[in-house]
Motif scaffolding. Structure first.
Motif, PDB file in Angstrom:
ATOM      1  N   ALA A   1       0.827  -1.207   0.000  1.00  0.00           N
ATOM      2  CA  ALA A   1       0.000   0.000   0.000  1.00  0.00           C
ATOM      3  C   ALA A   1       0.865   1.263   0.000  1.00  0.00           C
ATOM      4  O   ALA A   1       0.521   2.267  -0.637  1.00  0.00           O
ATOM      5  CB  ALA A   1      -0.926   0.004   1.211  1.00  0.00           C
ATOM      6  N   THR A   2       1.984   1.214   0.703  1.00  0.00           N
ATOM      7  CA  THR A   2       2.884   2.371   0.750  1.00  0.00           C
ATOM      8  C   THR A   2       3.481   2.651  -0.621  1.00  0.00           C
ATOM      9  O   THR A   2       3.556   3.812  -1.059  1.00  0.00           O
ATOM     10  CB  THR A   2       4.017   2.140   1.775  1.00  0.00           C
ATOM     11  OG1 THR A   2       3.435   1.915   3.071  1.00  0.00           O
ATOM     12  CG2 THR A   2       4.946   3.333   1.839  1.00  0.00           C
ATOM     13  N   VAL A   3       3.889   1.606  -1.318  1.00  0.00           N
ATOM     14  CA  VAL A   3       4.414   1.774  -2.682  1.00  0.00           C
ATOM     15  C   VAL A   3       3.354   2.386  -3.592  1.00  0.00           C
ATOM     16  O   VAL A   3       3.618   3.324  -4.347  1.00  0.00           O
ATOM     17  CB  VAL A   3       4.898   0.422  -3.249  1.00  0.00           C
ATOM     18  CG1 VAL A   3       5.277   0.568  -4.728  1.00  0.00           C
ATOM     19  CG2 VAL A   3       6.076  -0.107  -2.448  1.00  0.00           C
ATOM     20  N   GLY A   4       2.128   1.871  -3.504  1.00  0.00           N
ATOM     21  CA  GLY A   4       1.035   2.402  -4.312  1.00  0.00           C
ATOM     22  C   GLY A   4       0.735   3.855  -4.003  1.00  0.00           C
ATOM     23  O   GLY A   4       0.474   4.661  -4.910  1.00  0.00           O
ATOM     24  N   THR A   5       0.784   4.220  -2.732  1.00  0.00           N
ATOM     25  CA  THR A   5       0.510   5.600  -2.318  1.00  0.00           C
ATOM     26  C   THR A   5       1.583   6.554  -2.837  1.00  0.00           C
ATOM     27  O   THR A   5       1.280   7.683  -3.245  1.00  0.00           O
ATOM     28  CB  THR A   5       0.421   5.693  -0.786  1.00  0.00           C
ATOM     29  OG1 THR A   5      -0.618   4.815  -0.330  1.00  0.00           O
ATOM     30  CG2 THR A   5       0.100   7.106  -0.342  1.00  0.00           C
ATOM     31  N   ILE A   6       2.829   6.130  -2.813  1.00  0.00           N
ATOM     32  CA  ILE A   6       3.929   6.967  -3.317  1.00  0.00           C
ATOM     33  C   ILE A   6       3.740   7.244  -4.806  1.00  0.00           C
ATOM     34  O   ILE A   6       3.892   8.387  -5.269  1.00  0.00           O
ATOM     35  CB  ILE A   6       5.294   6.283  -3.061  1.00  0.00           C
ATOM     36  CG1 ILE A   6       5.581   6.248  -1.558  1.00  0.00           C
ATOM     37  CG2 ILE A   6       6.406   7.008  -3.812  1.00  0.00           C
ATOM     38  CD1 ILE A   6       6.789   5.410  -1.193  1.00  0.00           C
ATOM     39  N   ILE A   7       3.368   6.218  -5.559  1.00  0.00           N
ATOM     40  CA  ILE A   7       3.119   6.395  -6.995  1.00  0.00           C
ATOM     41  C   ILE A   7       1.962   7.364  -7.208  1.00  0.00           C
ATOM     42  O   ILE A   7       2.027   8.274  -8.044  1.00  0.00           O
ATOM     43  CB  ILE A   7       2.819   5.042  -7.654  1.00  0.00           C
ATOM     44  CG1 ILE A   7       4.029   4.117  -7.568  1.00  0.00           C
ATOM     45  CG2 ILE A   7       2.419   5.241  -9.125  1.00  0.00           C
ATOM     46  CD1 ILE A   7       3.755   2.690  -8.007  1.00  0.00           C
ATOM     47  N   ALA A   8       0.872   7.188  -6.435  1.00  0.00           N
ATOM     48  CA  ALA A   8      -0.299   8.052  -6.564  1.00  0.00           C
ATOM     49  C   ALA A   8       0.022   9.501  -6.222  1.00  0.00           C
ATOM     50  O   ALA A   8      -0.467  10.429  -6.890  1.00  0.00           O
ATOM     51  CB  ALA A   8      -1.415   7.538  -5.662  1.00  0.00           C
ATOM     52  N   SER A   9       0.838   9.721  -5.198  1.00  0.00           N
ATOM     53  CA  SER A   9       1.175  11.079  -4.795  1.00  0.00           C
ATOM     54  C   SER A   9       1.904  11.821  -5.910  1.00  0.00           C
ATOM     55  O   SER A   9       1.683  13.020  -6.134  1.00  0.00           O
ATOM     56  CB  SER A   9       2.047  11.060  -3.534  1.00  0.00           C
ATOM     57  OG  SER A   9       1.324  10.538  -2.438  1.00  0.00           O
ATOM     58  N   ARG A  10       2.743  11.126  -6.630  1.00  0.00           N
ATOM     59  CA  ARG A  10       3.470  11.765  -7.725  1.00  0.00           C
ATOM     60  C   ARG A  10       2.549  12.063  -8.904  1.00  0.00           C
ATOM     61  O   ARG A  10       2.711  13.080  -9.590  1.00  0.00           O
ATOM     62  CB  ARG A  10       4.626  10.875  -8.159  1.00  0.00           C
ATOM     63  CG  ARG A  10       5.695  10.718  -7.069  1.00  0.00           C
ATOM     64  CD  ARG A  10       6.911   9.981  -7.546  1.00  0.00           C
ATOM     65  NE  ARG A  10       7.922   9.914  -6.497  1.00  0.00           N
ATOM     66  CZ  ARG A  10       9.134   9.371  -6.657  1.00  0.00           C
ATOM     67  NH1 ARG A  10       9.469   8.847  -7.835  1.00  0.00           N
ATOM     68  NH2 ARG A  10       9.991   9.362  -5.659  1.00  0.00           N
ATOM     69  N   LEU A  11       1.581  11.193  -9.130  1.00  0.00           N
ATOM     70  CA  LEU A  11       0.650  11.416 -10.237  1.00  0.00           C
ATOM     71  C   LEU A  11      -0.350  12.522  -9.923  1.00  0.00           C
ATOM     72  O   LEU A  11      -0.696  13.328 -10.786  1.00  0.00           O
ATOM     73  CB  LEU A  11      -0.106  10.122 -10.556  1.00  0.00           C
ATOM     74  CG  LEU A  11       0.711   8.977 -11.158  1.00  0.00           C
ATOM     75  CD1 LEU A  11      -0.160   7.723 -11.274  1.00  0.00           C
ATOM     76  CD2 LEU A  11       1.261   9.356 -12.524  1.00  0.00           C
ATOM     77  N   SER A  12      -0.821  12.566  -8.674  1.00  0.00           N
ATOM     78  CA  SER A  12      -1.900  13.480  -8.309  1.00  0.00           C
ATOM     79  C   SER A  12      -1.478  14.946  -8.334  1.00  0.00           C
ATOM     80  O   SER A  12      -2.325  15.834  -8.418  1.00  0.00           O
ATOM     81  CB  SER A  12      -2.465  13.136  -6.930  1.00  0.00           C
ATOM     82  OG  SER A  12      -1.486  13.308  -5.932  1.00  0.00           O
ATOM     83  N   THR A  13      -0.178  15.227  -8.251  1.00  0.00           N
ATOM     84  CA  THR A  13       0.276  16.619  -8.288  1.00  0.00           C
ATOM     85  C   THR A  13       0.004  17.266  -9.649  1.00  0.00           C
ATOM     86  O   THR A  13       0.012  18.491  -9.764  1.00  0.00           O
ATOM     87  CB  THR A  13       1.782  16.705  -7.984  1.00  0.00           C
ATOM     88  OG1 THR A  13       2.514  15.887  -8.920  1.00  0.00           O
ATOM     89  CG2 THR A  13       2.071  16.231  -6.567  1.00  0.00           C
ATOM     90  N   ARG A  14      -0.253  16.453 -10.662  1.00  0.00           N
ATOM     91  CA  ARG A  14      -0.498  16.983 -12.009  1.00  0.00           C
ATOM     92  C   ARG A  14      -1.988  17.216 -12.281  1.00  0.00           C
ATOM     93  O   ARG A  14      -2.334  17.743 -13.334  1.00  0.00           O
ATOM     94  CB  ARG A  14       0.042  15.998 -13.051  1.00  0.00           C
ATOM     95  CG  ARG A  14       1.504  15.621 -12.844  1.00  0.00           C
ATOM     96  CD  ARG A  14       1.924  14.550 -13.838  1.00  0.00           C
ATOM     97  NE  ARG A  14       3.270  14.054 -13.562  1.00  0.00           N
ATOM     98  CZ  ARG A  14       3.868  13.076 -14.239  1.00  0.00           C
ATOM     99  NH1 ARG A  14       3.219  12.500 -15.249  1.00  0.00           N
ATOM    100  NH2 ARG A  14       5.086  12.679 -13.919  1.00  0.00           N
ATOM    101  N   TRP A  15      -2.857  16.803 -11.354  1.00  0.00           N
ATOM    102  CA  TRP A  15      -4.298  16.855 -11.592  1.00  0.00           C
ATOM    103  C   TRP A  15      -4.970  17.822 -10.630  1.00  0.00           C
ATOM    104  O   TRP A  15      -4.543  17.969  -9.490  1.00  0.00           O
ATOM    105  CB  TRP A  15      -4.922  15.470 -11.418  1.00  0.00           C
ATOM    106  CG  TRP A  15      -4.412  14.451 -12.388  1.00  0.00           C
ATOM    107  CD1 TRP A  15      -3.669  14.687 -13.508  1.00  0.00           C
ATOM    108  CD2 TRP A  15      -4.596  13.036 -12.321  1.00  0.00           C
ATOM    109  NE1 TRP A  15      -3.382  13.515 -14.143  1.00  0.00           N
ATOM    110  CE2 TRP A  15      -3.938  12.481 -13.445  1.00  0.00           C
ATOM    111  CE3 TRP A  15      -5.246  12.196 -11.439  1.00  0.00           C
ATOM    112  CZ2 TRP A  15      -3.924  11.118 -13.702  1.00  0.00           C
ATOM    113  CZ3 TRP A  15      -5.238  10.841 -11.691  1.00  0.00           C
ATOM    114  CH2 TRP A  15      -4.587  10.307 -12.806  1.00  0.00           C
TER     115      TRP A  15
END
Length: 238
Positions: free
Chosen positions: A201-215
């Motif tokens: 879950a931590t790995v998934g959250t890190i990926i999401a945090s980087r993507l969400s900064t663009r939206w």
């Protein structure tokens, strides 16, 4: 195979929740009941996400609104505490079907009504969302979709939405986990699953945090509504 059925669903759950604000336990509950009893599967799903929720609340702490979150949680938790024991006496299959139909209807309404997602709900509608969400969280560990709509209606930005819904789930996670431990649903046997799931879950959250900064919130809203609809179909089919 068992460890794969814990790690990868948890990774996907962290990614989905980091992008949409909810849905982690929905994803995990597709897989976890194949290796654990339903009540335990729901319980470890909630525990697995605690670290990810903590990190998101810290990251967006300036947007966190304690009064908004706590007032919703009081109603939600009261119902969840009561319903956590009802799985033994209620026809949970029928209840899941009813929830599925409700979520699909809401998803279609918000997708096709352009102004529906831009206004606040009346108090009675907000209370109904809290009650329904708490009820199904106690039964299945899944209370996110309607609470996502509630917090979405009050938010003006993506950071504000993520901060408050993750803060809500964080408080809920600690509370309902305490209830499940006290009732014997969660025990030492499930700790290895929890630890492995937290890593995923931590790995998934890190990926999401980087993507969400663009939206921004306007971009994410339609995807949140679509995911609510998909959650509804999941409840109907499984």
């Amino acid at each position: 195979m068992t460890w794969i059925l814990v790690f990868f669903p948890a990774l996907l759950a962290g990614l989905i929740q980091g992008l949409t604000g909810f849905g982690a336990v929905i994803i995990m509950m597709i897989f976890f009941p194949s290796i654990l009893p339903m009540a335990q599967a729901a319980g470890i799903g909630g525990v697995i996400m605690l670290l990810s929720e903590i990190s998101l609340v810290i990251h967006y702490h300036s947007e966190f609104k304690p009064k908004r979150v706590l007032s919703a949680f009081v109603v939600y938790a009261a119902v969840a505490t009561w319903s956590v024991h009802l799985g033994l006496v209620l026809d949970t299959h029928l209840l899941r079907l009813m929830l599925g139909v409700l979520l699909i209807a809401l998803s279609l309404y918000f997708l096709f009504s352009k102004s529906a997602g831009d206004r606040r709900y009346p108090l009675y509608v907000a209370l109904l969302f809290m009650i329904i969400s708490g009820f199904f969280n106690g039964l299945f560990g899944i209370g996110g979709p309607l609470m996502a709509l509630y917090f979405l209606s009050l938010s003006k930005s993506m950071p504000e939405y993520i901060a408050n819904i993750q803060g809500f789930f964080l408080i809920d996670g600690f509370y309902i986990t305490t209830v499940r431990v006290a009732t014997g649903i969660l025990n030492a046997h499930v700790v290895p699953y929890i630890l492995l799931g937290i890593v995923g879950a931590t790995v998934g959250t890190i990926i999401a945090s980087r993507l969400s900064t663009r939206w921004d919130l306007a971009t994410v809203k339609p995807w949140i509504y679509r995911f609510i609809g998909l959650a509804g179909f999941y409840y109907l089919l499984f």
